[in-house]
Design an enzyme around this catalytic site. Sequence first.
Site: not given
Length: 209
Positions: A16, A47, A82, A165, A167
């Site tokens: 990222k 968290e 996120d 991830g 992808d």
Amino acid sequence: MADKRTIVVVTRNRGKVREFKRIFSEYVPEVQWRFLSAIDLELPEIEETGSTFAENARVKALEGAKYLAGTEYSGYICLGEDSGLEVDKLDGGPGVNSHRFSQSGTDEDNNKLLLELLDGVPWDERTCRYKCAIALADSSGVIAESTGSVEGIVHTELRGTNGFGYDPLFYAVELGKTFGEASDSEKDAISHRRRAIQRLIPAIRCVLL
Ligand code: IMP
């Protein structure tokens, strides 16, 4: 004094951070951006307690800024992000649980589980989308927020090794190939992260330049 060209990205995901660097430099090339990650600054694990991407992005940005208040990076802009994959056949899952979908939470196991759950599901019912929410905050609170998404199909097999991830399984309808097969610039042109950043650019220009 806080350096406004340094953005603290509150994530441990190096993929990222690489994408943020590329996309910010493209939109605002006159600035030499410096990105520091949660790993670089040894930020404690934050968290993800929210039930939406937007809530989690906000919490990460605010908690990051709060933590930095007692350090030499006090006042630096924190970027909380996120993101994840929503699969229609899985009622929007894994969604906010994308990174901890399988028991181990590794990319390999997450992709394996996704393929297993969609085993035998025909192509036209494998629709999905990546979503991304971003929040910018400093010690005074949230400065700006945005979201972005990109539509896709969960491929029936892993294709390509680029990105991270999900992808290799994310077949981007607009590209006609998976993000795993796409070059960096092809992914950046249409990605959920690109679209969220694009909407933030006016606020970034206003606050940081
Ligand atoms: P988190 O935002 O750190 O909670 O993790 C989001 C998870 O969603 C990542 O670990 C990936 O599994 C997935 N994800 C989000 N954006 C992307 C992307 O651009 N490519 C691949 N996987 C992604």
